[in-house]
Design a protein around this motif. Structure first.
Motif, mmCIF file in Angstrom:
data_model
loop_
_atom_site.group_PDB
_atom_site.id
_atom_site.type_symbol
_atom_site.label_atom_id
_atom_site.label_comp_id
_atom_site.label_asym_id
_atom_site.label_seq_id
_atom_site.Cartn_x
_atom_site.Cartn_y
_atom_site.Cartn_z
ATOM 1 N N ARG A 104 -7.095 19.678 4.907
ATOM 2 C CA ARG A 104 -5.894 19.458 5.263
ATOM 3 C C ARG A 104 -4.999 18.664 3.835
ATOM 4 O O ARG A 104 -6.000 17.862 3.198
ATOM 5 N N GLY A 105 -3.971 18.936 3.716
ATOM 6 C CA GLY A 105 -3.117 18.514 2.756
ATOM 7 C C GLY A 105 -3.602 16.830 2.493
ATOM 8 O O GLY A 105 -3.457 16.092 3.676
ATOM 9 N N ALA A 106 -3.694 16.307 1.348
ATOM 10 C CA ALA A 106 -4.087 14.845 1.305
ATOM 11 C C ALA A 106 -5.355 14.352 1.710
ATOM 12 O O ALA A 106 -5.505 13.339 1.567
ATOM 13 N N TYR A 107 -5.981 15.355 2.204
ATOM 14 C CA TYR A 107 -7.308 14.672 2.746
ATOM 15 C C TYR A 107 -8.500 15.282 2.165
ATOM 16 O O TYR A 107 -8.413 16.682 1.946
ATOM 17 N N GLY A 116 0.901 -1.134 -0.160
ATOM 18 C CA GLY A 116 0.013 -0.024 -0.217
ATOM 19 C C GLY A 116 0.745 1.327 -0.188
ATOM 20 O O GLY A 116 1.820 1.285 -0.586
ATOM 21 N N GLN A 117 0.687 2.332 0.858
ATOM 22 C CA GLN A 117 1.121 3.538 0.899
ATOM 23 C C GLN A 117 1.466 4.136 -0.641
ATOM 24 O O GLN A 117 2.887 4.674 -0.753
ATOM 25 N N LYS A 118 0.666 4.123 -1.707
ATOM 26 C CA LYS A 118 1.048 4.552 -2.814
ATOM 27 C C LYS A 118 1.456 5.975 -2.866
ATOM 28 O O LYS A 118 2.225 6.416 -3.758
ATOM 29 N N TYR A 119 0.879 6.556 -1.823
ATOM 30 C CA TYR A 119 1.066 8.134 -1.989
ATOM 31 C C TYR A 119 2.383 8.568 -1.463
ATOM 32 O O TYR A 119 3.051 9.256 -1.970
ATOM 33 N N PRO A 159 -3.828 13.969 12.545
ATOM 34 C CA PRO A 159 -5.206 14.548 12.560
ATOM 35 C C PRO A 159 -6.360 13.749 12.984
ATOM 36 O O PRO A 159 -7.403 14.242 12.748
ATOM 37 N N GLU A 193 -5.359 8.612 -1.128
ATOM 38 C CA GLU A 193 -4.868 7.337 -1.359
ATOM 39 C C GLU A 193 -6.173 6.175 -1.244
ATOM 40 O O GLU A 193 -6.340 5.371 -2.131
ATOM 41 N N LYS A 214 -17.091 12.627 5.818
ATOM 42 C CA LYS A 214 -15.788 12.481 6.470
ATOM 43 C C LYS A 214 -14.551 12.499 5.434
ATOM 44 O O LYS A 214 -14.543 12.110 4.426
ATOM 45 N N ASN A 228 -13.716 11.494 12.371
ATOM 46 C CA ASN A 228 -14.655 10.511 11.692
ATOM 47 C C ASN A 228 -15.310 9.736 12.619
ATOM 48 O O ASN A 228 -14.671 9.037 13.319
ATOM 49 N N GLU A 229 -16.682 9.788 12.858
ATOM 50 C CA GLU A 229 -17.244 8.972 13.802
ATOM 51 C C GLU A 229 -17.483 7.462 13.142
ATOM 52 O O GLU A 229 -17.164 7.611 12.119
ATOM 53 N N GLU A 256 1.740 13.368 3.603
ATOM 54 C CA GLU A 256 0.900 12.851 4.583
ATOM 55 C C GLU A 256 0.383 11.343 4.385
ATOM 56 O O GLU A 256 0.143 11.097 3.485
ATOM 57 N N ALA A 257 1.015 10.575 5.299
ATOM 58 C CA ALA A 257 0.829 8.975 5.202
ATOM 59 C C ALA A 257 -0.446 8.741 5.443
ATOM 60 O O ALA A 257 -1.227 9.494 6.384
ATOM 61 N N ASN A 258 -1.062 7.766 4.736
ATOM 62 C CA ASN A 258 -2.431 7.316 4.886
ATOM 63 C C ASN A 258 -2.373 6.222 6.102
ATOM 64 O O ASN A 258 -1.682 5.371 6.029
ATOM 65 N N PRO A 259 -2.978 6.476 7.254
ATOM 66 C CA PRO A 259 -3.152 5.553 8.264
ATOM 67 C C PRO A 259 -3.431 4.276 7.557
ATOM 68 O O PRO A 259 -4.641 4.118 6.895
ATOM 69 N N HIS A 291 -8.173 10.222 2.947
ATOM 70 C CA HIS A 291 -6.986 10.295 2.269
ATOM 71 C C HIS A 291 -7.190 9.972 0.869
ATOM 72 O O HIS A 291 -7.751 9.299 0.574
ATOM 73 N N LEU A 317 -3.163 7.305 -8.913
ATOM 74 C CA LEU A 317 -3.044 8.482 -7.898
ATOM 75 C C LEU A 317 -2.918 9.573 -8.516
ATOM 76 O O LEU A 317 -3.703 10.779 -8.112
ATOM 77 N N ARG A 349 -4.852 0.633 6.505
ATOM 78 C CA ARG A 349 -6.368 -0.024 6.632
ATOM 79 C C ARG A 349 -5.823 -1.583 6.781
ATOM 80 O O ARG A 349 -4.831 -2.071 6.450
ATOM 81 N N GLU A 366 -4.884 -3.773 4.084
ATOM 82 C CA GLU A 366 -3.519 -3.821 3.272
ATOM 83 C C GLU A 366 -2.731 -4.506 4.107
ATOM 84 O O GLU A 366 -1.463 -4.653 3.432
ATOM 85 N N ASP A 372 -21.454 9.180 19.526
ATOM 86 C CA ASP A 372 -20.464 10.107 19.110
ATOM 87 C C ASP A 372 -20.338 11.161 20.388
ATOM 88 O O ASP A 372 -21.441 11.824 20.750
#
Lengths: 521, 387
Positions: free
Chosen positions: B379-382, A202-205, A361, B349, B344, A520-521, A393-396, B347, B359, A398, A401, B285
């Motif tokens: 925010r960047g990338a989101y 993963g982590q294509k970005y 974030p 990706e 929401k 994100n809820e 910025e890394a994508n957390p 990212h 991409l 999933r 992945e 929530d």
């Protein structure tokens, strides 16, 4: 009697020829050494005399004076043991001085007369070559390294008796030196053991950012939560940079030689350097310095990657030292006996969390206050940030992945990426023929105007993006340089909108800091 | 004798005299307002006792202690300090006046009627820009500073829709919901009102500078009861909340956690007899807990800007439903990507994987969607949907 023997000393990465004069006469027995010597060099008197004694040579007790010339330069290290011994033997008449003509010596002696390797054999040999010598006698351990210098005959000996034997035989003319045992590494033969990009899932970005960074030699900052592969990707970056040329490798190996860091049995580095100093590093260790001015991490990373993990945790003074080398690609260290210049031509790759707890974030997990988050990123100074073209910025990750079997060719291998990077490097080399730089990241403001020309619609697009995203003017040139590289990667001479769109995404981290978190809820 | 004198003055002279009196009174009030520990409730008590602030300022600290207005010994010191700094403070007073900040006393005609009617009204308010029009409805929007993307979108959307229909939006100009509401109304109608928890000259938080600046220059206005250069102290915000409630005809709560400052604003609003609307939250929530509790306790359910329009008896016109967008203008790929976007933030990706686009293409498509107002990047990338 009196004798002169040639050797060399080191100052920074550069060597300079040194002449050692020995004089033996009647008087109170003993040895005096003169010529601005450091402690370890002065200790040679004990090593040399005992080594000679233990090798079955017993010079009469006489007053021996040994002088180093030029006397004004500070001599450091133990490489002078062998030339002192040879000079003394010549002065006693136990060796013929004319047999040593045109030959230089360096090496450390043990009390038993054995010869040991020293640091910096490679730059010493280079210096001797430049001074016009074609023959070097040194420790067997150093022979392979010194033999890297072209047209240099290197004779590796195991002890002082072997040296004497060699010099006696030289009276009948020198025989060609045998080829040292350790061979040059033949290309990327060990490639299989090197970390490869196909290991990263993963982590294509981030991978995309890494490829852009490698293609245009742009400094890269990766941010994001722990465990997203930032370090993995940084470690694999050297594997997608083009292979080093021999000249490059020699230059870099010189630095490693001085620090005694060349791999055992390998006189040359087998891969581009990857240095990742811990964040507790001190200023001299980072920039170079110390009692004997040694290269720091910045110089050791030359030609490769300097990876700073947890960038905000580094001492401010350490980080600020990056500023000059990131502009000039070399570092000047000034000490009492002059200033030496070490290369510092590295690709800076840094990683950081977005906050102290590491979750920002993601506001659901992050417990930091706004002030804390700003203070955390604020530790990276603006001038440093300005020198980092790419921020990703890394994508957390999933779950899908990480879990599950990997398909054989799911992820691209480093070799495939490197082919593309090499092509972009070639393209830039062609474009910047006659300029002093070779990469898009090195463009100054005037060069940007020359090489990053935007069409009318692209200018309008960029203007629109700036107002839409509230970007600061500082990011403008960064975006253009990165867009230039992205266009080059696609083989497009014109910078188009999609190239700009992508470059804008990789803009500075501080512009987006105040954008708020993600809940994100 | 006094009668004769009064007759001798012409009408305009009387006005002049009145004005001079007012000016002296205002100065005295300005000075007293700068005393540490002198909050609006104490000022009101002083006014009641002495009859005028000018009178009050001329008296010795002992008089205050005798009258029971001061109890703590520290206040004597504080009182002495403003007298010591009188020269500097009066210079500041003149500067403030010339910089266009109005200082409005309770006795002035332009003091907002809505505030005059609340119990603990401030005797002096500082106003940059305009005050809300007395004859047009006002609605307060409040919520958490640490809020969700969804909360921000809703606040911005509601504020915009309502402001476009002539309703004046009041908020606290803090981070989060407040800032989103101010931005929404400023963008829709160039009008928004903010009640500050710090002095009128201070922009807190600094990130809200663009909003603060626009409002102070007349796109709506900023109001504060604290000395002009006072920092934002914690207790200020609780006090300022009563003014938000006071200036609003109706109060909307967008998002509130379990223990939230919004509860105090709602408390004030209920005391003042105002209607409170709360946006229902998910029961899982944490940011919905506060709103849901208010709903349980009898607040009105807020699901659409029309709820507020209905309350004011206004024509609905064409209120957009939240999240409604005309997709006709998008091409196939853009539409697919818009479908993958949600409230929401995701990212880049993840979006690329969802749509199966490379991409690079995803990035340029997103940039296009953002330019057209379909997507927004917090925010960047989101990216998330723009509503």
């Amino acid at each position: 009697m009196f004798a002169k023997i040639n050797t060399a000393g080191l100052f920074g990465v550069e060597g300079y020829p040194v002449v050692i004069e020995a004089d033996v006469r009647n008087g109170l027995p003993g040895m005096t050494l003169t010529g601005l010597l450091s402690t370890e060099t002065r200790e040679a008197q004990a090593r040399v005399m005992n080594a000679l004694g233990n090798s079955g040579l017993h010079p009469e007790p006489k007053k021996i004076t040994v002088n180093f010339s030029p006397a004004g330069m500070r001599k450091e290290g133990t490489a002078y043991d062998l030339p002192i011994a040879v000079a003394v033997l010549c002065a006693y008449g136990m060796l013929k001085e004319q047999n040593c003509a045109g030959t230089a010596f360096f090496g450390e002696l043990g009390l038993d007369g054995s010869l040991k390797g020293v640091r910096g054999a490679l730059p010493l040999a280079f210096a001797l070559k430049e001074a016009g010598f074609t023959r070097v006698v040194t420790a067997a351990e150093n022979a392979a390294e010194a033999a890297l210098v072209e047209d240099m005959q290197v004779f590796g000996c195991r002890d002082i008796r072997e040296v004497m034997e060699l010099l006696r035989r030289a009276g009948n003319g020198w025989v060609p030196a045998p080829v040292p045992e350790a061979e040059l590494p033949s290309g990327p033969s060990e490639g299989s053991s090197r970390p490869d990009f196909s290991d990263v899932r993963g982590q294509k970005y981030l991978k995309r950012a890494a490829e852009i960074a490698a293609s245009g030699m742009h400094n890269l900052l990766m941010s994001g939560p722990a465990g997203t592969g930032k370090t993995m990707i940084a470690k694999r970056l050297p594997s997608i940079l083009p292979e080093m040329t021999r000249e490059e490798n020699l230059e870099i190996s010189k630095i490693y030689s001085i620090c005694g860091l060349l791999p055992k049995g390998h006189p040359l580095l087998d891969a581009r350097p990857f240095r990742s100093p811990h964040h507790s590093i001190t200023e001299p260790a980072f920039a170079g310095g110390g009692v004997t001015v040694l290269p720091g991490e910045m110089s050791l990373a030359s030609g490769g990657i300097l990876f700073l993990d947890e960038l905000p945790l580094f001492k401010r003074a350490v980080l600020e030292q990056l500023r000059q080398p990131l502009e000039d690609h070399k570092i000047t260290i000034t000490r009492m006996y002059g200033s030496c210049v070490y290369p510092a031509d590295f690709l800076l790759v840094a990683a950081c969390n977005n906050c102290r707890c590491g979750f920002y974030p993601d506001l659901k997990k992050c417990r930091c206050t706004r002030g804390q988050i700003q203070a955390y990123i604020g530790r990276i100074s603006k001038p440093l940030m300005e020198r980092i073209d790419l921020c990703a910025e890394a994508n957390p990750l999933r779950v899908d992945e990480i879990v599950g079997k990997r398909k054989a060719d799911e992820e691209e291998a480093s070799a495939v990426i490197r082919k593309r990077v090499e092509a972009v490097h070639a393209l830039q080399k062609e474009r910047y023929k006659g300029e002093t730089f070779r990469f898009n990241s090195r463009l100054g403001i005037r060069e940007i105007e020359k090489y990053c020309v935007l069409g009318r619609s692209e200018t309008a697009y960029l203007k629109d993006a700036f107002t839409r995203k509230g970007l600061s003017g500082r990011t403008y040139h960064k975006i253009l340089k990165v867009a230039r590289t992205i266009a080059d990667m696609e083989g497009s001479e014109r910078i188009r909108e999609e190239h700009l769109a992508e470059a804008v995404e990789f803009r500075s981290i501080d512009d987006r800091l105040f954008g708020g978190g993600i809940y994100n809820e | 004798m006094t009668d004769c004198l009064e007759v001798a003055f012409t009408m305009s002279d009387q006005e002049l005299l009145r004005e001079m009196q007012d000016e002296r009174e205002r100065r005295a009030l300005f000075l007293l307002n700068h005393m540490t520990g002198m909050l609006s409730d104490k000022l009101l008590k002083i006014y009641e006792y002495f009859g005028s602030f000018e009178e009050a300022y001329s008296r010795d600290a002992d008089v205050y202690f005798d009258a029971g207005l001061f109890q703590k010994a520290q206040l004597r010191e504080n009182y002495r300090k403003i007298r010591e700094n009188e020269g500097r403070l009066l210079k500041e007073y003149e500067q403030l006046k010339s910089s266009g900040i109005r200082m409005i006393m309770l006795t002035d005609e332009d003091y907002p009627e809505r505030l005059r009617q609340i119990a603990d009204r401030p005797p002096l308010i500082y106003v940059g820009g305009k005050l809300p029009d007395e004859n047009r409805p006002t609605a307060g929007i409040i919520g958490s500073r640490k809020c969700s993307e969804y909360g921000k979108s809703v606040a911005e959307f509601f504020a915009g829709e309502l402001a476009a229909r002539g309703i004046q939006i009041v908020s606290g100009l803090a981070y989060g919901i407040d800032a989103a509401a101010a931005a929404g109304s400023l963008n829709a109608a160039s009008e928004s009102y903010g009640v500050l928890g710090c002095g009128i000259n201070i922009c807190y938080p600094r990130e809200n500078w663009p909003l603060y600046h626009r409002m102070k220059l007349g796109e709506g206005g900023v109001i504060s009861e604290f000395p002009p250069d006072d920092d934002a102290f914690g207790f200020h915000f609780i006090l300022r909340n009563r003014l938000i409630a006071g200036l609003s005809d109706v109060l909307m709560v967008i998002e509130a956690g379990e223990k939230s400052g919004t509860a105090t604003t709602v408390g004030y609003a209920l005391d003042q007899g105002k209607e409170v609307y709360a946006l229902p939250g998910r029961i899982t929530d944490p940011l919905g807990f506060g709103c849901n509790r208010m709903l349980k306790e009898g607040a009105n359910v807020l699901t659409s800007p029309s709820d507020i329009l209905e309350y004011f008896g206004m024509e609905e016109g064409s209120v957009l439903k939240m999240g409604e967008k005309d997709l006709g203008k998008l091409n196939l790929h853009e539409r697919k990507l818009y479908g993958a976007l949600s409230q929401k933030s995701q990212h880049v990706e993840s979006l690329a994987v969802k749509c199966g686009f490379p991409l690079g293409e995803t990035l340029s498509l997103l940039a296009g969607l953002e330019a057209k107002g379909y997507a927004v990047s917090p925010r960047g990338a989101y990216y998330r949907r723009c509503i």
